[in-house]
Motif scaffolding. Sequence first.
Motif, PDB file in Angstrom:
ATOM      1  N   SER A 109       1.067  -1.210  -0.119  1.00 33.71           N
ATOM      2  CA  SER A 109       0.111  -0.204  -0.002  1.00 33.71           C
ATOM      3  C   SER A 109       1.024   1.393  -0.121  1.00 33.71           C
ATOM      4  N   ILE A 110       0.477   2.274  -0.884  1.00 31.91           N
ATOM      5  CA  ILE A 110       1.162   3.371  -0.967  1.00 31.91           C
ATOM      6  C   ILE A 110       0.594   4.734  -0.373  1.00 31.91           C
ATOM      7  N   GLY A 111       1.316   5.170   0.424  1.00 34.20           N
ATOM      8  CA  GLY A 111       0.459   6.240   1.208  1.00 34.20           C
ATOM      9  C   GLY A 111       0.269   7.403   0.079  1.00 34.20           C
ATOM     10  N   PHE A 112      -0.766   8.275   0.474  1.00 35.03           N
ATOM     11  CA  PHE A 112      -0.856   9.568  -0.188  1.00 35.03           C
ATOM     12  C   PHE A 112       0.274  10.745  -0.022  1.00 35.03           C
ATOM     13  N   ASP A 113       1.027  11.075  -0.805  1.00 40.33           N
ATOM     14  CA  ASP A 113       1.974  11.997  -0.796  1.00 40.33           C
ATOM     15  C   ASP A 113       1.492  13.569  -1.666  1.00 40.33           C
ATOM     16  N   GLY A 114       1.474  14.399  -0.882  1.00 44.45           N
ATOM     17  CA  GLY A 114       1.317  15.949  -1.483  1.00 44.45           C
ATOM     18  C   GLY A 114       2.211  16.191  -2.198  1.00 44.45           C
ATOM     19  N   ASP A 115       3.461  15.790  -2.339  1.00 44.06           N
ATOM     20  CA  ASP A 115       4.501  16.278  -2.871  1.00 44.06           C
ATOM     21  C   ASP A 115       5.140  15.414  -4.036  1.00 44.06           C
TER      22      ASP A 115
END
Length: 477
Positions: free
Chosen positions: A230-236
């Motif tokens: 699972s790949i977390g949400f990253d705003g960058d």
Amino acid sequence: MSVAHGTDSKGWVLDFKQFLVVLRRRWLTVVLLIVIALGVAAGITFTRTPMYESKAQVLLTVDVSKASDSYATYFTVTQRATTYAKVAKSTELAEEVIDDLNLTITPEKFADRVSAEVVEATSLIEIKIKDENARDAQKIASAFTAQYTDYVKNLEQLTGTEAAVQLKQTDQATYNPDKVSPTTLLNFIVAGLIGLLLGIGLAVARELLDRTIRTADHVAELTESPVLASIGFDGDIRSAPLLTDLGGFAARTEAFRLLRTNLQFIDLDHQPRCLVISSAVPGEGKTMTSTNLAVALAQTGRNTLIIDADLRRPRVATTLGLDPAIGLTTALVGKTEIHDAIQVHEASGLHVLASGAKPPNPTEILQSKITHDLIRRLRSSYDMVIIDAPPLLPVADASVLAKLADGVIVVVRHAKTTKDQVNEAINRLNQVGARLYGVVVNMVAKRAVGSYYYYYYEETAPSGRGKGGSSGGRRRA
């Protein structure tokens, strides 16, 4: 019996845990309903006119000397007490009090401000009068009690019974400077509880009606293939899309290391050498997933090639900072030799075959024998070939490519991709006999990362490249 009981208890615990997970996930819904309920309570409470109350008591008595039967006398008093308590709200009595005090209120509204109740196990009647002013409430209660006793006396004279009941005031009208309504604290407590119950109900209802993928259990309902990562949400991600742009211990870097490690355990007897990365629908992040997985594989020293086979919306080359104009299609039509079409991403050592010029017939090109021969030749030249394919549901391209690869990884977007979409995508793969290696859940909210169960152990990864790694590239010689 004890085993069954243990099973039931365990099931209840699991259900309770799921309930807590739902509340944790939908806490904003619960809070919003509580706030709305408190807002409504505040509006009602602070817009209503404060009311004050005065109390008085009267006693029902009977002349026992005129009574022939004590039981009948007791029964008479009990029945009359209940009757006369209701008489206190009569319109006729209200009119008399209004005339006596020159009040500017209708008899109906005055009656609404009057209440009379029989004190339990006694022949006492407690009278309560409400008004907007505490002193006026006391004044009206005194006048009302006097009129009330006379009114009941007149009614008794009309009955002409042997044991006539009389009313005698025992307690004078009280003065209470504290308002009795609206009850601010009680209103807010009740509103808060109502909001809480409605919020929990709405949260549970939304959870039951929600068809999106949110947990590993949702994936398990659709396929036996595991959640590989699972790949977390990253705003960058827009400013730093690649693993080479991140530190070695960034959360996204660790997620792709885990995915890379888990691929080694998919099939120990036949290690995959060619993988198709796709998704059910657009916007799930499959290009970022395939590109960063390829980078992660190349960083271990494996000879890795990524092919941008999304001939409709190619993005691999631009993501890596390479030239998208020369690639797969230019090599297929003979404008460029395949070894000249392959570029190298310098920061990771990843070999890249861009999509090339956009063709008018992508599906036909991918179905052609020359394309199949080219991919077979490339997979024999590399340790791993990653194919970034279009989404499965809108077009047939990914299904065509899936037959050429060892297996497929489907990328789903957390809380966005629906179970129906994933199920249909899996059916498309089954129809062409493709093997689904697993699912990658992308853009997972931080609070939901713990909802996914990893099937394998994470390796001890070497330090990644520092932030600011070059995205430039060169053509393969």
